[in-house]
Design a protein around this motif. Sequence first.
Motif, PDB file in Angstrom:
ATOM      1  N   ASN A   1       0.819  -1.212   0.000  1.00 30.46           N
ATOM      2  CA  ASN A   1       0.000   0.000   0.000  1.00 30.46           C
ATOM      3  C   ASN A   1       0.856   1.267   0.000  1.00 30.46           C
ATOM      4  O   ASN A   1       0.980   1.956   1.012  1.00 30.46           O
ATOM      5  N   THR A   2       1.405   1.587  -1.146  1.00 30.49           N
ATOM      6  CA  THR A   2       2.178   2.829  -1.302  1.00 30.49           C
ATOM      7  C   THR A   2       1.313   3.986  -1.773  1.00 30.49           C
ATOM      8  O   THR A   2       1.783   5.116  -1.845  1.00 30.49           O
ATOM      9  N   GLU A   3       0.063   3.700  -2.099  1.00 28.87           N
ATOM     10  CA  GLU A   3      -0.844   4.724  -2.627  1.00 28.87           C
ATOM     11  C   GLU A   3      -1.859   5.206  -1.593  1.00 28.87           C
ATOM     12  O   GLU A   3      -2.738   6.010  -1.918  1.00 28.87           O
ATOM     13  N   ASP A   4      -1.776   4.690  -0.372  1.00 24.34           N
ATOM     14  CA  ASP A   4      -2.769   4.977   0.668  1.00 24.34           C
ATOM     15  C   ASP A   4      -4.173   4.599   0.211  1.00 24.34           C
ATOM     16  O   ASP A   4      -5.141   5.328   0.438  1.00 24.34           O
ATOM     17  N   TYR A   5      -4.282   3.447  -0.431  1.00 21.53           N
ATOM     18  CA  TYR A   5      -5.619   3.010  -0.842  1.00 21.53           C
ATOM     19  C   TYR A   5      -6.409   2.572   0.390  1.00 21.53           C
ATOM     20  O   TYR A   5      -5.863   2.246   1.442  1.00 21.53           O
ATOM     21  N   ASP A   6      -7.725   2.564   0.218  1.00 16.10           N
ATOM     22  CA  ASP A   6      -8.645   2.265   1.318  1.00 16.10           C
ATOM     23  C   ASP A   6      -9.175   0.840   1.279  1.00 16.10           C
ATOM     24  O   ASP A   6      -9.545   0.273   2.309  1.00 16.10           O
ATOM     25  N   LEU A   7      -9.252   0.299   0.075  1.00 16.55           N
ATOM     26  CA  LEU A   7      -9.873  -1.003  -0.123  1.00 16.55           C
ATOM     27  C   LEU A   7      -9.053  -1.806  -1.129  1.00 16.55           C
ATOM     28  O   LEU A   7      -8.765  -1.328  -2.224  1.00 16.55           O
ATOM     29  N   LEU A   8      -8.693  -3.018  -0.723  1.00 16.29           N
ATOM     30  CA  LEU A   8      -8.020  -3.984  -1.584  1.00 16.29           C
ATOM     31  C   LEU A   8      -8.975  -5.148  -1.766  1.00 16.29           C
ATOM     32  O   LEU A   8      -9.516  -5.663  -0.787  1.00 16.29           O
ATOM     33  N   TYR A   9      -9.222  -5.556  -3.005  1.00 18.23           N
ATOM     34  CA  TYR A   9     -10.113  -6.708  -3.182  1.00 18.23           C
ATOM     35  C   TYR A   9      -9.566  -7.684  -4.212  1.00 18.23           C
ATOM     36  O   TYR A   9      -8.862  -7.312  -5.143  1.00 18.23           O
ATOM     37  N   TYR A  10      -9.889  -8.960  -3.981  1.00 19.68           N
ATOM     38  CA  TYR A  10      -9.465 -10.058  -4.841  1.00 19.68           C
ATOM     39  C   TYR A  10     -10.700 -10.810  -5.331  1.00 19.68           C
ATOM     40  O   TYR A  10     -11.556 -11.195  -4.530  1.00 19.68           O
ATOM     41  N   VAL A  11     -10.773 -11.030  -6.633  1.00 14.62           N
ATOM     42  CA  VAL A  11     -11.790 -11.917  -7.197  1.00 14.62           C
ATOM     43  C   VAL A  11     -11.081 -13.214  -7.561  1.00 14.62           C
ATOM     44  O   VAL A  11      -9.940 -13.195  -8.028  1.00 14.62           O
ATOM     45  N   ALA A  12     -11.725 -14.358  -7.342  1.00 20.30           N
ATOM     46  CA  ALA A  12     -10.961 -15.603  -7.410  1.00 20.30           C
ATOM     47  C   ALA A  12     -11.782 -16.806  -7.850  1.00 20.30           C
ATOM     48  O   ALA A  12     -13.007 -16.839  -7.747  1.00 20.30           O
ATOM     49  N   ASN A  13     -11.026 -17.800  -8.357  1.00 22.70           N
ATOM     50  CA  ASN A  13     -11.436 -19.207  -8.442  1.00 22.70           C
ATOM     51  C   ASN A  13     -10.378 -19.970  -7.648  1.00 22.70           C
ATOM     52  O   ASN A  13      -9.403 -20.488  -8.196  1.00 22.70           O
TER      53      ASN A  13
END
Length: 260
Positions: free
Chosen positions: A155-167
């Motif tokens: 997190n070098t961008e100070d993002y608020d939400l990280l999400y993963y879509v998966a199989n």
Amino acid sequence: MNEILNIAIVQAHLIWENPIQNRINLSRMLESISKPIDLVILPEMFTSGFTMHAESLAETMQGETIKWMQTIAQDRNCALTGSLIIEEDNNYYNRLVFVYPNGKIESYNKRHTFTPAGENKVYKAGVEKVILQYKGWKICPQVCYDLRFPVFARNTEDYDLLYYVANWPKPRIAAWDALLKARAIENMSYCVGVNRIGLDGKGHEYPGHSAVYDVLGEQLTYLEANKEGIEILQLSKEHIAKNRKYLGFLNDKDRFNLIM
């Protein structure tokens, strides 16, 4: 800017290599959402399951699934995201698409193709990390195997939400559970994982375990294994700001540049 982001995570059974039926089934699931929602998150390759048959299943960015996503986003006044197989410039991509309520599209090509399944031989890997701006939230989208590579999610961008879509298959589901929690803790962001359920055409079983974690790694919600469902919850900017101010872990991160 929204202090609260209302999200819906969709844990679905995907029909093997059947985009039409998957769109129909997902439409039915989404009809059950009666509350106002800002963002709906679908699994990886939600039209087909995790297949290497890109040549017969790929669509374009003007194809039926993109139109379907735009229609839902506009009708429900929400953003809609998930990944699908896209053909572009004579290459195939496992592409995460983010459709805004006004129909605008942004995308992220899966960076880490899953070499044990030969994904690297069929799909071209992405080269850029993407940060989306939506309703005052900084959002980092990633796809399945990306979860195993924490430097790329750093997190070098100070993002608020990280999400993963998966199989993500059953034999390695313990890693899915552990790594989602770890990504939340180390990045001091919300971390969301949306996985499919059911069997694919190769006999691989997917158990779900879709979940949301807060910036301290506390699990906020968890969809029951092997069952379709939608979970709706609120993410709070205040929660992020309060904990980052009190526990300034991100200020102490090691400094380096990622070369790709």
